[in-house]
Design a protein around this motif. Structure first.
Motif, short mmCIF file in Angstrom:
data_model
loop_
_atom_site.label_atom_id
_atom_site.label_comp_id
_atom_site.label_asym_id
_atom_site.label_seq_id
_atom_site.Cartn_x
_atom_site.Cartn_y
_atom_site.Cartn_z
N SER A 164 -12.22 -36.49 13.58
CA SER A 164 -11.86 -37.90 13.42
C SER A 164 -10.52 -38.14 14.10
CB SER A 164 -11.79 -38.28 11.93
OG SER A 164 -10.95 -37.37 11.22
N LEU A 165 -10.47 -37.81 15.38
CA LEU A 165 -9.21 -37.82 16.13
C LEU A 165 -8.52 -39.17 16.11
CD1 LEU A 165 -9.98 -35.69 19.32
CD2 LEU A 165 -8.26 -35.21 17.58
N GLU A 166 -9.28 -40.24 16.13
CA GLU A 166 -8.68 -41.56 16.28
C GLU A 166 -8.38 -42.24 14.95
OE1 GLU A 166 -7.70 -42.02 19.20
OE2 GLU A 166 -8.91 -40.41 20.06
N GLN A 167 -8.62 -41.55 13.84
CA GLN A 167 -8.29 -42.10 12.51
C GLN A 167 -7.35 -41.13 11.79
OE1 GLN A 167 -11.85 -42.20 13.42
NE2 GLN A 167 -11.21 -44.19 14.25
N PRO A 168 -6.05 -41.32 11.91
CA PRO A 168 -5.08 -40.42 11.26
C PRO A 168 -5.26 -40.40 9.75
CG PRO A 168 -4.00 -41.89 12.82
CD PRO A 168 -5.40 -42.39 12.67
N ASP A 169 -4.93 -39.25 9.14
CA ASP A 169 -5.03 -39.13 7.69
C ASP A 169 -3.71 -38.73 7.04
OD1 ASP A 169 -4.86 -36.39 8.29
OD2 ASP A 169 -7.04 -36.18 8.33
N ARG A 170 -2.62 -38.92 7.78
CA ARG A 170 -1.29 -38.67 7.21
C ARG A 170 -0.23 -39.41 8.04
NH1 ARG A 170 1.65 -33.78 9.00
NH2 ARG A 170 1.86 -33.11 6.85
N ILE A 171 0.83 -39.80 7.36
CA ILE A 171 2.02 -40.34 8.01
C ILE A 171 3.18 -39.44 7.63
CG2 ILE A 171 3.69 -42.25 7.97
CD1 ILE A 171 1.45 -44.18 7.66
N VAL A 172 4.07 -39.21 8.59
CA VAL A 172 5.25 -38.38 8.33
C VAL A 172 6.51 -39.15 8.71
CG1 VAL A 172 6.47 -36.25 8.90
CG2 VAL A 172 3.99 -36.24 8.75
N PHE A 173 7.43 -39.24 7.77
CA PHE A 173 8.77 -39.74 8.05
C PHE A 173 9.71 -38.54 8.01
CE2 PHE A 173 6.62 -43.42 6.22
CZ PHE A 173 6.91 -44.40 7.15
N ASP A 174 10.34 -38.26 9.15
CA ASP A 174 11.24 -37.11 9.25
C ASP A 174 12.68 -37.59 9.11
OD1 ASP A 174 12.66 -34.85 9.86
OD2 ASP A 174 11.95 -34.69 11.93
N PHE A 175 13.34 -37.21 8.03
CA PHE A 175 14.73 -37.58 7.80
C PHE A 175 15.62 -36.50 8.43
CE2 PHE A 175 12.57 -40.37 5.06
CZ PHE A 175 13.41 -41.45 4.84
N ASP A 176 16.14 -36.83 9.61
CA ASP A 176 16.88 -35.88 10.44
C ASP A 176 18.36 -36.27 10.43
OD1 ASP A 176 17.67 -34.01 12.26
OD2 ASP A 176 16.57 -34.85 13.95
N PRO A 177 19.21 -35.50 9.72
CA PRO A 177 20.60 -35.92 9.52
C PRO A 177 21.56 -35.46 10.61
CG PRO A 177 20.18 -33.96 8.25
CD PRO A 177 18.88 -34.30 8.95
N ASP A 178 22.68 -36.12 10.69
CA ASP A 178 23.81 -35.63 11.47
C ASP A 178 24.20 -34.25 10.95
OD1 ASP A 178 26.20 -35.63 13.12
OD2 ASP A 178 27.29 -36.14 11.29
#
Length: 341
Positions: A164-178
């Motif tokens: 199901s390549l065109e239907q994502p099943d996760r979202i990721v928010f990457d909190f990348d700090p200074d």
């Protein structure tokens, strides 16, 4: 020193030594749950062993200098967490960080297939902006051990499965700090994102990346396409940055990151990847990406709570899976709710 011209002569090949008979050796005392070393093939490579059904050469080569972690130890780590990591990695296109000489040597990022990969890696042809190319995925424990054999020290996964390549099943928010920002500020920022998602009716989970930051992961029922997923994640990241510009930014420019946290939403585009839960990282100390509960996240001193060496003991101490219920979540992006606001 160089030779004189008169000393340069054609070399003559020496007769090869007599072939030794093929022999098999069983591991004497493998830990419970570990795959035993099945055989040593002296005819082909007197340092090759078979682990988990995969031929691993030079198993005692150190891949994490300073820790003495060898290919054999790394393969056993992955076999020990196989059920957990495969739940997130199996049947997803992969991008691989390969370090043929170990974490102390040169590493490179590879997303397309080439010759020489064990058959435990499976090919899948994927359309790109111009034409198409062959990507790789794995299905089982053999794939994890094959990754170790190929010098892979990081497994990065797509947000969708190969079927199901065109239907994502996760979202990721990457909190990348200074670099200089206190980790507690990062944990608080991730919790703020959790609260915003919760207000939209979305359940999320936290993961210490094994690097500097935190991933907030939102499981989805595959329905919406890549454009919708990326637009939603970008809008949420930019909203947080606009409302609290002294804490956050939604652009990757490092010169503007002093004292702030970059909310990286770019991992949600088609073809983008994020580090897999339980994957090792190419960092000193052999840390691994580690799922945690929201309560435990607030107690962490940094984003490296687990390493290859400590993972087994930490798992034994866990009373419940920190991501319990992750695969039971049935949710889609709340576009209808957002339109009504």
């Amino acid at each position: 020193r160089d030779k004189r011209a008169a000393e340069v002569v054609a070399e003559r090949p020496a007769d090869p030594p007599p072939a030794e008979p093929r022999r098999k050796a069983m591991a004497k005392s493998d830990p419970p749950g570990k795959t035993t070393i099945i055989s040593i093939d002296a005819d082909r490579d007197n340092s090759a062993v078979e682990i988990g059904g995969v031929r691993v050469t030079h198993p005692d080569r150190v891949v994490f200098p300073g820790q003495g972690i060898t290919k054999r130890v790394l393969a056993n780590y992955y076999l020990g967490v196989a059920d957990r990591i495969l739940a997130h990695v199996a049947d997803r296109p992969l991008s691989l960080v390969r370090c043929p000489q170990g974490a102390g040597g040169d590493c490179f990022f590879q997303k397309h297939a080439n010759q020489g990969f064990p058959d435990a890696f499976k090919p899948v042809r994927i359309k790109e902006k111009s034409g198409s190319d062959i990507y790789l995925y794995i299905e089982d424990e053999r794939g994890l051990v094959a990754a170790v054999q190929m010098g892979v020290l990081e497994l990065h996964i797509w947000g969708s499965h190969v079927k199901s390549l065109e239907q994502p099943d996760r979202i990721v928010f990457d909190f990348d700090p200074d670099e200089d920002l206190d980790f507690k500020a990062v944990a608080t920022a991730a919790a703020d994102m959790r609260d915003r998602l919760d207000a939209l009716g979305l359940v999320s989970f936290a993961m210490a990346t094994g690097g500097k930051g935190i991933h907030v992961v939102v499981p989805l029922t595959p329905r919406d396409g890549w454009e919708e997923i990326k637009a939603f994640s970008e809008a949420l990241a930019r909203t947080m940055a606009a409302e609290e510009p002294k804490r956050f930014l939604a652009v990757a420019t490092k010169s503007r990151r002093a004292g702030k946290i970059f909310i990286d939403y770019l991992r949600n585009g088609r073809g983008a990847t994020a580090i897999a839960p339980f994957s090792t990282r190419t960092k000193k100390g052999a840390p691994v990406a580690w799922p945690v509960t929201w309560r435990d996240l607030a107690k962490l001193a940094d984003a490296r709570p687990a390493t290859v060496e400590t993972a087994a003991a930490l798992l034994k101490k866990q009373k419940t899976d920190p991501w319990k219920g992750y695969f039971d979540v049935d949710q889609v992006l709340p576009f209808e709710r957002l339109k009504s606001r």
